[in-house]
Design a protein around this motif. Structure first.
Motif, PDB file in Angstrom:
ATOM      1  N   LEU A 134       0.833  -1.205   0.000  1.00  0.00           N
ATOM      2  CA  LEU A 134       0.000   0.000   0.000  1.00  0.00           C
ATOM      3  C   LEU A 134       0.871   1.260   0.000  1.00  0.00           C
ATOM      4  O   LEU A 134       0.582   2.229  -0.713  1.00  0.00           O
ATOM      5  CB  LEU A 134      -0.932  -0.003   1.212  1.00  0.00           C
ATOM      6  N   TYR A 135       1.932   1.239   0.803  1.00  0.00           N
ATOM      7  CA  TYR A 135       2.870   2.366   0.790  1.00  0.00           C
ATOM      8  C   TYR A 135       3.471   2.553  -0.602  1.00  0.00           C
ATOM      9  O   TYR A 135       3.532   3.673  -1.130  1.00  0.00           O
ATOM     10  CB  TYR A 135       4.003   2.125   1.786  1.00  0.00           C
ATOM     11  N   LEU A 136       3.933   1.455  -1.188  1.00  0.00           N
ATOM     12  CA  LEU A 136       4.552   1.536  -2.513  1.00  0.00           C
ATOM     13  C   LEU A 136       3.548   1.988  -3.563  1.00  0.00           C
ATOM     14  O   LEU A 136       3.883   2.776  -4.463  1.00  0.00           O
ATOM     15  CB  LEU A 136       5.149   0.173  -2.890  1.00  0.00           C
ATOM     16  N   GLY A 137       2.307   1.482  -3.460  1.00  0.00           N
ATOM     17  CA  GLY A 137       1.271   1.903  -4.399  1.00  0.00           C
ATOM     18  C   GLY A 137       0.949   3.373  -4.268  1.00  0.00           C
ATOM     19  O   GLY A 137       0.748   4.074  -5.275  1.00  0.00           O
ATOM     20  N   TYR A 138       0.902   3.868  -3.030  1.00  0.00           N
ATOM     21  CA  TYR A 138       0.659   5.290  -2.793  1.00  0.00           C
ATOM     22  C   TYR A 138       1.732   6.130  -3.464  1.00  0.00           C
ATOM     23  O   TYR A 138       1.425   7.105  -4.173  1.00  0.00           O
ATOM     24  CB  TYR A 138       0.631   5.556  -1.290  1.00  0.00           C
ATOM     25  N   MET A 139       2.996   5.767  -3.268  1.00  0.00           N
ATOM     26  CA  MET A 139       4.090   6.551  -3.855  1.00  0.00           C
ATOM     27  C   MET A 139       4.095   6.448  -5.379  1.00  0.00           C
ATOM     28  O   MET A 139       4.409   7.422  -6.080  1.00  0.00           O
ATOM     29  CB  MET A 139       5.423   6.086  -3.267  1.00  0.00           C
ATOM     30  N   ALA A 140       3.727   5.271  -5.905  1.00  0.00           N
ATOM     31  CA  ALA A 140       3.682   5.103  -7.361  1.00  0.00           C
ATOM     32  C   ALA A 140       2.575   5.947  -7.982  1.00  0.00           C
ATOM     33  O   ALA A 140       2.761   6.546  -9.050  1.00  0.00           O
ATOM     34  CB  ALA A 140       3.497   3.634  -7.707  1.00  0.00           C
ATOM     35  N   LEU A 141       1.412   5.997  -7.329  1.00  0.00           N
ATOM     36  CA  LEU A 141       0.291   6.762  -7.866  1.00  0.00           C
ATOM     37  C   LEU A 141       0.597   8.260  -7.947  1.00  0.00           C
ATOM     38  O   LEU A 141       0.123   8.949  -8.850  1.00  0.00           O
ATOM     39  CB  LEU A 141      -0.961   6.547  -7.016  1.00  0.00           C
ATOM     40  N   GLN A 142       1.387   8.749  -7.012  1.00  0.00           N
ATOM     41  CA  GLN A 142       1.704  10.176  -7.008  1.00  0.00           C
ATOM     42  C   GLN A 142       2.381  10.620  -8.305  1.00  0.00           C
ATOM     43  O   GLN A 142       2.152  11.734  -8.776  1.00  0.00           O
ATOM     44  CB  GLN A 142       2.615  10.516  -5.822  1.00  0.00           C
ATOM     45  N   GLY A 143       3.213   9.755  -8.854  1.00  0.00           N
ATOM     46  CA  GLY A 143       3.923  10.124 -10.083  1.00  0.00           C
ATOM     47  C   GLY A 143       3.353   9.506 -11.333  1.00  0.00           C
ATOM     48  O   GLY A 143       3.993   9.532 -12.383  1.00  0.00           O
ATOM     49  N   ALA A 144       2.131   8.934 -11.236  1.00  0.00           N
ATOM     50  CA  ALA A 144       1.563   8.220 -12.384  1.00  0.00           C
ATOM     51  C   ALA A 144       0.757   9.107 -13.316  1.00  0.00           C
ATOM     52  O   ALA A 144       0.301   8.657 -14.359  1.00  0.00           O
ATOM     53  CB  ALA A 144       0.683   7.073 -11.885  1.00  0.00           C
ATOM     54  N   PHE A 145       0.576  10.383 -12.946  1.00  0.00           N
ATOM     55  CA  PHE A 145      -0.237  11.294 -13.761  1.00  0.00           C
ATOM     56  C   PHE A 145       0.597  12.512 -14.166  1.00  0.00           C
ATOM     57  O   PHE A 145       1.489  12.942 -13.433  1.00  0.00           O
ATOM     58  CB  PHE A 145      -1.468  11.775 -12.970  1.00  0.00           C
ATOM     59  N   ASP A 146       0.270  13.050 -15.323  1.00  0.00           N
ATOM     60  CA  ASP A 146       0.942  14.271 -15.764  1.00  0.00           C
ATOM     61  C   ASP A 146       0.589  15.441 -14.862  1.00  0.00           C
ATOM     62  O   ASP A 146       1.407  16.322 -14.626  1.00  0.00           O
ATOM     63  CB  ASP A 146       0.558  14.598 -17.221  1.00  0.00           C
ATOM     64  N   ASP A 147      -0.640  15.431 -14.376  1.00  0.00           N
ATOM     65  CA  ASP A 147      -1.088  16.469 -13.448  1.00  0.00           C
ATOM     66  C   ASP A 147      -0.791  16.024 -12.023  1.00  0.00           C
ATOM     67  O   ASP A 147      -1.387  15.057 -11.536  1.00  0.00           O
ATOM     68  CB  ASP A 147      -2.593  16.701 -13.630  1.00  0.00           C
TER      69      ASP A 147
END
Length: 239
Positions: A134-147
């Motif tokens: 969950l921690y890793l997914g949270y950090m990955a999602l932060q940089g997964a969008f251009d916005d």
């Protein structure tokens, strides 16, 4: 809390807290490690292997605490649009992930001599591994969008949804038949651990907590500085 949304006011508060949190970190960890490794007794069953507890247990507690703080900050960001709440959640994630990873590693080192294996798909171990994901997914999602704002919002939703795993971790040893020992510190009727072990364990926990506060403030300060730099660059571009 909106009075701390002003970055200048927050930075002043952080600068006032940091010397104390750094001092508490150094003193508590130094005292706790010496107490745990030298003066605390060996367990009558586990021998000196029990000393892994002084890293494993505080790391586990801090993994849960940091995720809870991250989820609360995410809720504040989503509901009240507090400008520093997103930064607090973002700053908490890698620190909590490191605590959780340390918990899993020390747990494996402790489990090998106790259970005869490095890993079992035990309810407590499995739910703790999910927490790391969950921690890793949270950090990955932060940089997964251009916005960046969309990424932060998606990560905040994941943090809130994933919070359901925190009580599962806490009560897994009570709800299911697991190899992991039940709670021995926070339980009805008081701690079931000898004071000679409990006191250094609590001192180590204070050190871990102070370390978390120190890193959290330093990371938020870095995020605020980075935001100021980005704003200056945009001003120069559009100016």
């Amino acid at each position: 809390m909106h009075r701390f949304a002003n970055p200048t006011r927050f930075l002043r508060l952080a600068d006032a807290i940091l010397p104390w949190s750094i001092a508490a970190t150094v003193l508590a960890l130094a005292a706790g490690l010496v107490w745990a490794l030298v003066f605390s007794p060996a367990d009558y069953q586990q021998g000196d292997t029990v000393r892994i507890m002084y890293l494993h247990v505080p790391a586990a507690w801090m993994g849960l605490f940091a995720y809870t703080a991250m989820a609360v900050a995410s809720a504040v960001a989503l509901i009240w649009k507090h400008p520093l709440a997103d930064l607090a959640a973002k700053a908490s994630a890698p620190v909590g992930a490191c605590f959780t990873f340390l918990c899993l590693v020390t747990g494996s080192l402790w489990g090998k001599p106790m259970w005869g294996t490095w890993w079992v798909w035990d309810a407590r171990l499995t739910s703790m591994l999910i927490l790391l994901f969950l921690y890793l997914g949270y950090m990955a999602l932060q940089g997964a969008f251009d916005d960046p704002q969309r990424g932060q919002k998606a990560a905040a939703v994941l943090a809130l949804v994933g919070f359901v795993n925190v009580p599962i971790i806490k009560f897994s040893v009570d709800w299911w038949n697991t190899l992991h020992q039940p709670a021995s510190v926070v339980k009805m009727g008081g701690p079931a651990i000898d004071p000679a072990m409990l006191v250094p364990l609590l001192v180590m926990t204070i050190g871990f907590k102070a370390y978390y506060v120190t890193l959290l403030l330093l990371r938020i300060k870095a995020e605020v500085a980075d935001a100021k730099i980005r704003a200056l660059r945009l001003t120069e571009i559009h100016g």
